[in-house]
Write a protein that holds these residues in place. Structure first.
Motif, PDB file in Angstrom:
ATOM      1  N   MET A 179      44.015   8.468 102.795  1.00  8.68           N
ATOM      2  CA  MET A 179      42.577   8.662 102.705  1.00  8.68           C
ATOM      3  C   MET A 179      42.083   8.126 101.381  1.00  8.68           C
ATOM      4  SD  MET A 179      41.709  12.300 104.386  1.00  8.68           S
ATOM      5  CE  MET A 179      43.083  12.992 103.478  1.00  8.68           C
ATOM      6  N   LEU A 181      40.077   7.645  98.055  1.00  2.00           N
ATOM      7  CA  LEU A 181      39.358   8.483  97.086  1.00  2.00           C
ATOM      8  C   LEU A 181      38.743   7.464  96.133  1.00  2.00           C
ATOM      9  CD1 LEU A 181      38.993  11.331  95.604  1.00  2.00           C
ATOM     10  CD2 LEU A 181      41.116  10.781  94.423  1.00  2.00           C
ATOM     11  N   TYR A 183      36.171   6.297  93.197  1.00  2.71           N
ATOM     12  CA  TYR A 183      35.337   6.685  92.062  1.00  2.71           C
ATOM     13  C   TYR A 183      34.691   5.456  91.439  1.00  2.71           C
ATOM     14  CZ  TYR A 183      37.752  11.244  92.010  1.00  2.71           C
ATOM     15  OH  TYR A 183      38.253  12.489  92.322  1.00  2.71           O
ATOM     16  N   ASN A 196      32.282   4.340 100.366  1.00  2.00           N
ATOM     17  CA  ASN A 196      32.458   5.467 101.280  1.00  2.00           C
ATOM     18  C   ASN A 196      31.798   5.190 102.636  1.00  2.00           C
ATOM     19  OD1 ASN A 196      32.704   8.400 102.114  1.00  2.00           O
ATOM     20  ND2 ASN A 196      30.486   8.316 101.803  1.00  2.00           N
ATOM     21  N   ASN A 200      33.368   4.501 106.385  1.00  2.00           N
ATOM     22  CA  ASN A 200      32.883   5.214 107.571  1.00  2.00           C
ATOM     23  C   ASN A 200      32.512   4.246 108.687  1.00  2.00           C
ATOM     24  OD1 ASN A 200      30.833   7.730 105.796  1.00  2.00           O
ATOM     25  ND2 ASN A 200      33.040   7.528 105.955  1.00  2.00           N
ATOM     26  N   LYS A 204      35.856   3.081 110.195  1.00  2.00           N
ATOM     27  CA  LYS A 204      35.841   4.312 111.012  1.00  2.00           C
ATOM     28  C   LYS A 204      36.771   5.383 110.464  1.00  2.00           C
ATOM     29  CE  LYS A 204      33.494   1.637 113.979  1.00  2.00           C
ATOM     30  NZ  LYS A 204      32.970   0.310 113.564  1.00  2.00           N
ATOM     31  N   ILE A 205      36.786   5.559 109.159  1.00  3.34           N
ATOM     32  CA  ILE A 205      37.523   6.674 108.561  1.00  3.34           C
ATOM     33  C   ILE A 205      36.636   7.374 107.535  1.00  3.34           C
ATOM     34  CG2 ILE A 205      39.826   5.655 108.848  1.00  3.34           C
ATOM     35  CD1 ILE A 205      39.713   5.004 105.807  1.00  3.34           C
ATOM     36  N   LEU A 206      36.977   8.640 107.253  1.00  2.00           N
ATOM     37  CA  LEU A 206      36.283   9.371 106.196  1.00  2.00           C
ATOM     38  C   LEU A 206      36.917   9.029 104.853  1.00  2.00           C
ATOM     39  CD1 LEU A 206      36.022  12.891 107.888  1.00  2.00           C
ATOM     40  CD2 LEU A 206      34.165  11.248 107.586  1.00  2.00           C
ATOM     41  N   SER A 207      36.179   9.214 103.779  1.00  2.00           N
ATOM     42  CA  SER A 207      36.760   9.020 102.457  1.00  2.00           C
ATOM     43  C   SER A 207      36.097   9.977 101.468  1.00  2.00           C
ATOM     44  CB  SER A 207      36.589   7.571 101.994  1.00  2.00           C
ATOM     45  OG  SER A 207      35.224   7.264 101.811  1.00  2.00           O
ATOM     46  N   PHE A 208      36.795  10.245 100.377  1.00  2.00           N
ATOM     47  CA  PHE A 208      36.235  11.031  99.277  1.00  2.00           C
ATOM     48  C   PHE A 208      35.591  10.063  98.291  1.00  2.00           C
ATOM     49  CE2 PHE A 208      40.029  13.347 100.727  1.00  2.00           C
ATOM     50  CZ  PHE A 208      39.505  14.599 100.981  1.00  2.00           C
ATOM     51  N   TRP A 209      34.544  10.494  97.606  1.00  2.00           N
ATOM     52  CA  TRP A 209      33.921   9.621  96.620  1.00  2.00           C
ATOM     53  C   TRP A 209      33.299  10.451  95.493  1.00  2.00           C
ATOM     54  CZ3 TRP A 209      28.523   9.484  95.712  1.00  2.00           C
ATOM     55  CH2 TRP A 209      27.776  10.309  96.570  1.00  2.00           C
TER      56      TRP A 209
ATOM     57  N   PHE B 208      35.227  17.080 101.802  1.00  2.00           N
ATOM     58  CA  PHE B 208      34.201  16.085 102.156  1.00  2.00           C
ATOM     59  C   PHE B 208      32.862  16.799 102.200  1.00  2.00           C
ATOM     60  CE2 PHE B 208      38.107  14.772 104.359  1.00  2.00           C
ATOM     61  CZ  PHE B 208      38.247  13.462 103.926  1.00  2.00           C
ATOM     62  N   ASN B 218      26.176   7.081 108.810  1.00  2.00           N
ATOM     63  CA  ASN B 218      27.464   6.529 108.365  1.00  2.00           C
ATOM     64  C   ASN B 218      28.658   7.376 108.827  1.00  2.00           C
ATOM     65  OD1 ASN B 218      26.983   8.514 106.140  1.00  2.00           O
ATOM     66  ND2 ASN B 218      25.579   6.919 105.445  1.00  2.00           N
ATOM     67  N   ALA B 222      32.833   7.495 111.845  1.00  2.00           N
ATOM     68  CA  ALA B 222      34.157   7.951 111.421  1.00  2.00           C
ATOM     69  C   ALA B 222      34.544   9.234 112.147  1.00  2.00           C
ATOM     70  CB  ALA B 222      34.175   8.171 109.910  1.00  2.00           C
ATOM     71  N   THR B 226      38.012   9.430 113.983  1.00  2.00           N
ATOM     72  CA  THR B 226      39.113   9.991 113.186  1.00  2.00           C
ATOM     73  C   THR B 226      39.075  11.500 113.081  1.00  2.00           C
ATOM     74  OG1 THR B 226      38.000   9.869 111.036  1.00  2.00           O
ATOM     75  CG2 THR B 226      39.210   7.916 111.743  1.00  2.00           C
TER      76      THR B 226
END
Lengths: 311, 311
Positions: A179, A181, A183, A196, A200, A204-209, B208, B218, B222, B226
């Motif tokens: 996943m 991350l 910054y 981010n 998405n 098509k994935i979630l991410s931390f930001w 998240f 957005n 995702a 996912t």
């Protein structure tokens, strides 16, 4: 770069968008700006608010506008399609509250509405038309020079020619189902947010930001105790030259035990070209990751389905 | 609620903080407000900017202030300790740029600096002193009534008396080592951000976060592809009564296949009490999760270590 597909062609146009001559006249007597926009159009407002500092610029991502919206407020409604429900509603609110209104869109309801409109080229995905929507703002407020445009176009062209680094990053994320991350550095929170949203929408994935130094006041405790190098893919996008912030990157690694997979320093001499460079790099990373995951980066069927469900 | 520990005592004080009488005089001729602050102090600025609509309020979370900062700008520097490096730097920038300056702090460098200061009670963790730092803003701008304070204090007291729902939520997150996905509703993005930072600081985990309707543009793609119900713990914090936004919650579930574990509707009749209620609920969820994970919710040793490394 591998074989071309429609999305690659979309990516390759950003360097040309830098020269888009669209502009508008900023009405006299304006003391603040509100940019109404969502998603791939709204990001333009966030980015502009970080690049332009002469007047207060606030971004609104909802159906309504703040109470202080008045005749001295310029409300810029940005919607690539021109039909985004929230932005159309904000346009009507702006008129009702007596604000000056400008539209940036490729057509639709807003393109035909009663206001000065900058019409941008049609037929792209909104998030690939970021230059078309950003340049009219910078042009209108005199916030970018021809020299800065040339530098940005050159940097983007270089990325279009060789984005093997982006492909490697995507492969590393993909290989471990990691996943991201992401910054960035103050004041360019929008760069991390853009990566981010591209993860998405494209991958098509979630991410931390998050963004330095704010993240040091909260994420830091979590990173120390829950960082798992096989689960997360931490990456740092550096647009600042402020040594007080740069020091924090290494110090955060030292105290948390987390090591960034990449610390990517922006190329370019102006905040404008530095931001566009890092954003375009993210476009390629998220595009390659989509291809590796076997998903179509252009597919927005779920968002379309949602719009139908809301009608 | 289980046995008391120091952090529980911290949580129980929020209802009393609502009556904190701290205030300051808003200088005449001010046309915009910048709130400088980081982390547990900075969240107060984000929250205030959503609760007060009569003047533009911008939040700055870095060492520097925007170029437009001038004599008609009120810069409010919020740092619970009074020693936050970024906020002390912003204070000096504000003075240099000729702005009016107010400090909210429990002491430290800023508490003793040359500016009107609201001194709040010492000895708490900054994130548990959110009421002490928020109320002077609302009091000074006349943005909260005595009736609203009474309602909020009553709701917070009820939560202090029975927070079994928060304990259940924490247990569900804990049982599957799930990652929280926290959404709030426009304009209260700060409620989701607060839960996120409380998960970081109290529970020592990443999460998240996002806000309706922006996330629909957005995250939606995702979530469809996912979303893993055993990995994520999606929760929706509803402070709005706008039907256009409320419709989106169910529609998002329908098109993505993701089902919220909880859709938590705020109690209270004012935006102020509704926001504080949802925030305090998150305080308890993240506190219980810390206890279940065997971590100390008050421990900020890594952040302290970072501050030493930066000196």
């Amino acid at each position: 770069m591998g074989s071309r597909d429609p999305f690659t062609e979309e990516l390759l146009s950003l360097k040309d968008q830098v020269y888009f001559p669209g502009t508008f006249k900023v009405p006299a007597g304006i003391d603040k700006v509100i940019i109404a926009g969502m998603g791939g159009s709204g990001i333009v407002g966030r980015l502009f608010s970080e690049l332009y500092g002469e007047k207060p610029v606030m971004v609104s991502s909802g159906y309504t506008l703040p109470e202080f919206t008045d005749a001295k407020t310029l409300v810029i409604c940005i919607s690539y399609s021109g039909n985004t429900a929230e932005t159309v509603s904000s346009f009507n609110e702006a008129k009702r509250q007596g604000a000056a209104v400008v539209v940036i869109s490729s057509g639709g309801i807003l393109g035909a509405a009663d206001a000065e409109a900058v019409i941008v080229p049609k037929g792209k995905s909104p998030r690939s038309a970021i230059g078309y929507m950003l340049m009219p703002l910078l042009n209108a407020f005199g916030a970018v020079s021809e020299k800065e445009k040339r530098e940005a176009a050159l940097l983007l062209d270089t990325l279009d020619g060789d984005n093997s680094e982006a492909e490697k990053i995507a492969a590393e994320i993909f290989s471990g189902s990691r996943m991201p991350l992401v910054y960035s550095t103050f004041p360019n929170e929008s760069i991390a947010y853009r990566w981010n949203t591209q993860f998405n929408e494209n991958s098509k994935i979630l991410s931390f930001w998050g963004s330095f130094p704010e993240l040091n006041h909260n994420n830091t405790m979590a990173l120390k105790l829950t960082y798992r190098k096989n689960l997360l893919y931490p990456i740092c996008l550096v647009s600042t030259t402020d040594k007080r912030i740069l020091k924090r990157i290494k110090a955060t690694e030292d105290v948390t035990g987390m090591k960034f997979r990449r610390v990517l320093k922006a190329k370019g001499s102006s905040p404008f070209s530095r931001a566009l460079y890092l954003i375009h790099l993210g476009d390629y990373v998220t595009y390659y990751l989509a291809r590796m995951r076997g998903v179509d980066p252009l597919d927005v069927s779920t968002i379309e389905e949602l719009k139908r469900a809301l009608k």
